[in-house]
Write an enzyme that holds these catalytic residues in place. Sequence first.
Site, short mmCIF file in Angstrom:
data_model
loop_
_atom_site.label_atom_id
_atom_site.label_comp_id
_atom_site.label_asym_id
_atom_site.label_seq_id
_atom_site.Cartn_x
_atom_site.Cartn_y
_atom_site.Cartn_z
N SER A 171 -155.25 -28.29 84.44
CA SER A 171 -155.91 -27.17 85.07
C SER A 171 -157.50 -27.46 84.48
O SER A 171 -157.67 -27.41 83.32
CB SER A 171 -155.45 -25.82 84.37
OG SER A 171 -156.21 -24.68 84.59
N ASP B 153 -158.03 -23.20 89.13
CA ASP B 153 -157.99 -21.62 89.24
C ASP B 153 -159.21 -20.93 89.71
O ASP B 153 -160.27 -20.84 88.90
CB ASP B 153 -157.56 -21.38 87.64
CG ASP B 153 -156.25 -21.62 87.30
OD1 ASP B 153 -155.16 -21.23 88.14
OD2 ASP B 153 -156.10 -22.26 86.14
N HIS C 6 -155.63 -22.45 93.11
CA HIS C 6 -154.78 -21.50 92.71
C HIS C 6 -155.73 -20.20 93.22
O HIS C 6 -156.85 -19.80 92.26
CB HIS C 6 -154.35 -21.48 91.71
CG HIS C 6 -153.46 -20.48 91.02
ND1 HIS C 6 -153.46 -20.11 89.65
CD2 HIS C 6 -152.97 -19.13 91.72
CE1 HIS C 6 -152.68 -18.85 89.49
NE2 HIS C 6 -152.46 -18.44 90.96
N MET D 91 -156.63 -16.63 92.57
CA MET D 91 -156.37 -15.66 91.70
C MET D 91 -157.57 -14.57 92.14
O MET D 91 -158.35 -14.13 91.43
CB MET D 91 -156.39 -15.77 90.21
CG MET D 91 -155.52 -16.71 89.70
SD MET D 91 -155.45 -16.81 87.85
CE MET D 91 -155.24 -18.38 87.60
N MET E 299 -145.88 -18.15 87.52
CA MET E 299 -146.70 -18.06 86.32
C MET E 299 -146.07 -17.69 85.04
O MET E 299 -145.16 -16.71 85.04
CB MET E 299 -147.54 -16.57 86.72
CG MET E 299 -148.62 -16.85 87.70
SD MET E 299 -149.77 -18.21 87.49
CE MET E 299 -150.77 -17.59 85.88
#
Length: 219
Positions: free
Chosen positions: A7, A33, A64, A66, A135
């Site tokens: 990540s 992210d 990802h 968010m 998650m």
Amino acid sequence: MAKIAPSLLSADFWQLSRQMEALEGAADYLHLDVMDGCFVPNISFGPLLISSLRLHSKLFFDVHLMVQNPDPFLESFRLAGADSLTVHAEACPHLHRTVQKIKALGAAAGVAVCPATPLSVLEEILPELDMVLIMSVNPGFGGQKFIPSALEKAVKLRQMINERGLAAAIEIDGGITMENAALAAKSGVDILVSGAALFGTRDLAAAVREMKALASSAT
């Protein structure tokens, strides 16, 4: 064989070029992210950083989002170099339409579920998905402690996928370390996202290979 997705949120951005070079020969995916400060209480980065990395990397870019209502941003992240786009079930008022838009852009489509979100939200959309992201922390910050119940959710999801003859991969994100990587893989997880446990080591490539070996030994 289990895949490892470091990540970028845990990277040392001062050393980003060096760390990206280390990942090229070791990692399977790069997990990116994207946080909007609305759906989650933090802001990270956008398409500009991803497009800069894409020029120099052959890794699979696992983006990802968010982001609250991600639809207006899907195309820009795909154009920036995303290979897969994962949105949150909790953030999409019309989840099926969002997934179809991702697929129309030529990207792999994923849906993420937060720790308190039941798997039942995936019942109708699961056949359309390339990946489901479980998650194992509450989204928004790196370095959080792993929530053990995520493994039970992974076992149930693997059963759902297998019973229906589907091909969606299972990814897990949050608090993944050398100590729980094998447990995650044994629970049916295909892709392990890990940040601090990898980027916090002296030898990033060696840490990725070690985690992959631990996870793969359990499958």
